[in-house]
Design a protein around this motif. Structure first.
Motif, PDB file in Angstrom:
ATOM      1  N   ALA A   8       0.856  -1.186   0.000  1.00  0.00           N
ATOM      2  CA  ALA A   8       0.000   0.000   0.000  1.00  0.00           C
ATOM      3  C   ALA A   8       0.890   1.233   0.000  1.00  0.00           C
ATOM      4  CB  ALA A   8      -0.911   0.012   1.221  1.00  0.00           C
ATOM      5  N   LEU A   9       0.455   2.230  -0.738  1.00  0.00           N
ATOM      6  CA  LEU A   9       1.124   3.526  -0.693  1.00  0.00           C
ATOM      7  C   LEU A   9       0.772   4.228   0.604  1.00  0.00           C
ATOM      8  CD1 LEU A   9       0.522   4.866  -4.295  1.00  0.00           C
ATOM      9  CD2 LEU A   9       2.721   4.397  -3.238  1.00  0.00           C
ATOM     10  N   ILE A  10       1.715   4.977   1.116  1.00  0.00           N
ATOM     11  CA  ILE A  10       1.462   5.848   2.259  1.00  0.00           C
ATOM     12  C   ILE A  10       1.351   7.256   1.699  1.00  0.00           C
ATOM     13  CG2 ILE A  10       2.333   6.722   4.457  1.00  0.00           C
ATOM     14  CD1 ILE A  10       1.521   3.735   4.402  1.00  0.00           C
ATOM     15  N   ARG A  11       0.280   7.927   2.058  1.00  0.00           N
ATOM     16  CA  ARG A  11      -0.001   9.252   1.500  1.00  0.00           C
ATOM     17  C   ARG A  11      -0.061  10.299   2.597  1.00  0.00           C
ATOM     18  NH1 ARG A  11      -5.057   6.856  -1.874  1.00  0.00           N
ATOM     19  NH2 ARG A  11      -3.840   5.806  -3.479  1.00  0.00           N
ATOM     20  N   LEU A  12       0.422  11.458   2.264  1.00  0.00           N
ATOM     21  CA  LEU A  12       0.267  12.624   3.126  1.00  0.00           C
ATOM     22  C   LEU A  12      -0.866  13.453   2.536  1.00  0.00           C
ATOM     23  CD1 LEU A  12       1.126  14.658   5.325  1.00  0.00           C
ATOM     24  CD2 LEU A  12       2.772  15.559   3.684  1.00  0.00           C
ATOM     25  N   GLN A  21      -3.136  14.970  -2.155  1.00  0.00           N
ATOM     26  CA  GLN A  21      -2.252  14.029  -1.475  1.00  0.00           C
ATOM     27  C   GLN A  21      -0.913  13.922  -2.169  1.00  0.00           C
ATOM     28  OE1 GLN A  21      -4.704  10.603  -1.548  1.00  0.00           O
ATOM     29  NE2 GLN A  21      -4.395  10.209  -3.704  1.00  0.00           N
ATOM     30  N   ILE A  22       0.073  13.524  -1.378  1.00  0.00           N
ATOM     31  CA  ILE A  22       1.428  13.309  -1.865  1.00  0.00           C
ATOM     32  C   ILE A  22       1.838  11.909  -1.404  1.00  0.00           C
ATOM     33  CG2 ILE A  22       3.831  14.058  -1.729  1.00  0.00           C
ATOM     34  CD1 ILE A  22       2.710  16.836  -0.888  1.00  0.00           C
ATOM     35  N   ASN A  23       2.317  11.092  -2.321  1.00  0.00           N
ATOM     36  CA  ASN A  23       2.827   9.775  -1.931  1.00  0.00           C
ATOM     37  C   ASN A  23       4.132   9.969  -1.174  1.00  0.00           C
ATOM     38  OD1 ASN A  23       0.685   8.640  -3.297  1.00  0.00           O
ATOM     39  ND2 ASN A  23       1.873   8.134  -5.111  1.00  0.00           N
ATOM     40  N   VAL A  24       4.198   9.425   0.036  1.00  0.00           N
ATOM     41  CA  VAL A  24       5.387   9.591   0.875  1.00  0.00           C
ATOM     42  C   VAL A  24       6.017   8.264   1.294  1.00  0.00           C
ATOM     43  CG1 VAL A  24       4.749  11.879   1.740  1.00  0.00           C
ATOM     44  CG2 VAL A  24       3.971   9.828   2.970  1.00  0.00           C
ATOM     45  N   ARG A  39       9.176   1.912   3.480  1.00  0.00           N
ATOM     46  CA  ARG A  39      10.163   2.875   2.999  1.00  0.00           C
ATOM     47  C   ARG A  39       9.411   4.187   2.839  1.00  0.00           C
ATOM     48  NH1 ARG A  39      12.883  -1.119   3.380  1.00  0.00           N
ATOM     49  NH2 ARG A  39      14.289  -2.102   1.914  1.00  0.00           N
ATOM     50  N   THR A  40      10.034   5.272   3.289  1.00  0.00           N
ATOM     51  CA  THR A  40       9.377   6.571   3.184  1.00  0.00           C
ATOM     52  C   THR A  40      10.335   7.618   2.648  1.00  0.00           C
ATOM     53  OG1 THR A  40       9.916   7.174   5.467  1.00  0.00           O
ATOM     54  CG2 THR A  40       7.798   6.078   5.101  1.00  0.00           C
ATOM     55  N   HIS A  41       9.761   8.662   2.075  1.00  0.00           N
ATOM     56  CA  HIS A  41      10.520   9.799   1.579  1.00  0.00           C
ATOM     57  C   HIS A  41       9.622  11.020   1.658  1.00  0.00           C
ATOM     58  CE1 HIS A  41      13.185  12.266  -0.819  1.00  0.00           C
ATOM     59  NE2 HIS A  41      12.155  12.585  -1.574  1.00  0.00           N
ATOM     60  N   LEU A  42      10.036  12.014   2.424  1.00  0.00           N
ATOM     61  CA  LEU A  42       9.260  13.232   2.596  1.00  0.00           C
ATOM     62  C   LEU A  42       9.921  14.349   1.800  1.00  0.00           C
ATOM     63  CD1 LEU A  42       6.860  14.545   4.026  1.00  0.00           C
ATOM     64  CD2 LEU A  42       8.385  15.029   5.954  1.00  0.00           C
ATOM     65  N   VAL A  59       5.332  15.211  10.852  1.00  0.00           N
ATOM     66  CA  VAL A  59       5.056  14.251   9.781  1.00  0.00           C
ATOM     67  C   VAL A  59       6.204  13.242   9.694  1.00  0.00           C
ATOM     68  CG1 VAL A  59       4.804  13.970   7.280  1.00  0.00           C
ATOM     69  CG2 VAL A  59       3.578  15.811   8.464  1.00  0.00           C
ATOM     70  N   ALA A  60       7.437  13.717   9.760  1.00  0.00           N
ATOM     71  CA  ALA A  60       8.598  12.823   9.708  1.00  0.00           C
ATOM     72  C   ALA A  60       8.576  11.826  10.864  1.00  0.00           C
ATOM     73  CB  ALA A  60       9.890  13.630   9.712  1.00  0.00           C
ATOM     74  N   ALA A  61       8.144  12.266  12.030  1.00  0.00           N
ATOM     75  CA  ALA A  61       8.067  11.370  13.196  1.00  0.00           C
ATOM     76  C   ALA A  61       7.035  10.266  12.970  1.00  0.00           C
ATOM     77  CB  ALA A  61       7.747  12.169  14.450  1.00  0.00           C
TER      78      ALA A  61
END
Length: 122
Positions: A8-12, A21-24, A39-42, A59-61
């Motif tokens: 699943a994508l994680i979205r902000l 939304q932004i895929n993060v 895996r994440t990338h902000l 958000v990073a936390a």
């Protein structure tokens, strides 16, 4: 041999009411390989373009906590990998949300996770 996996994508979603939304990140679970990882990338510039007032450290936390949950840190220690995955992808009405769960086949879940990150997030 290729094994089935779920991801699943994680979205902000900085402003729930706008629906932008932004895929993060990506969560990937492969039961047969006992694999669960995030895996994440902000991208701070992309976030600021949509919502300049977002608390990026907060958000990073949250994104970091996804990785810790996958690894079994804290209360997740008592959960099996599949339980962790399904808990993480459960619907939420917060800024960090999981998208729909998709499936596929892979011989290497870690490489597949990297491929999905490159294709869908970065």
């Amino acid at each position: 041999m290729r094994q089935p996996f779920e991801y699943a994508l994680i979205r902000l979603v900085p402003r729930i009411e706008r629906g932008e939304q932004i895929n993060v990140g990506v969560l990937l679970y492969c039961q047969q390989r006992d694999f669960l990882a995030a895996r994440t990338h902000l991208d701070a510039d992309r976030v600021r373009a949509l919502a300049p007032d977002v608390d990026l450290p907060a958000v990073a936390a949250v994104l970091d906590s996804l990785d810790r949950t996958c690894s079994g840190d804290g209360p997740a220690t008592r959960m099996r990998l599949g339980e962790r995955f399904h808990w993480l992808v459960a619907p939420r009405s917060t800024m960090i949300q999981a998208g729909p769960v998709h499936t596929g086949l892979t011989a290497d879940p870690a490489a597949e996770l990297d491929r999905l990150m490159a294709a869908l997030v970065r």
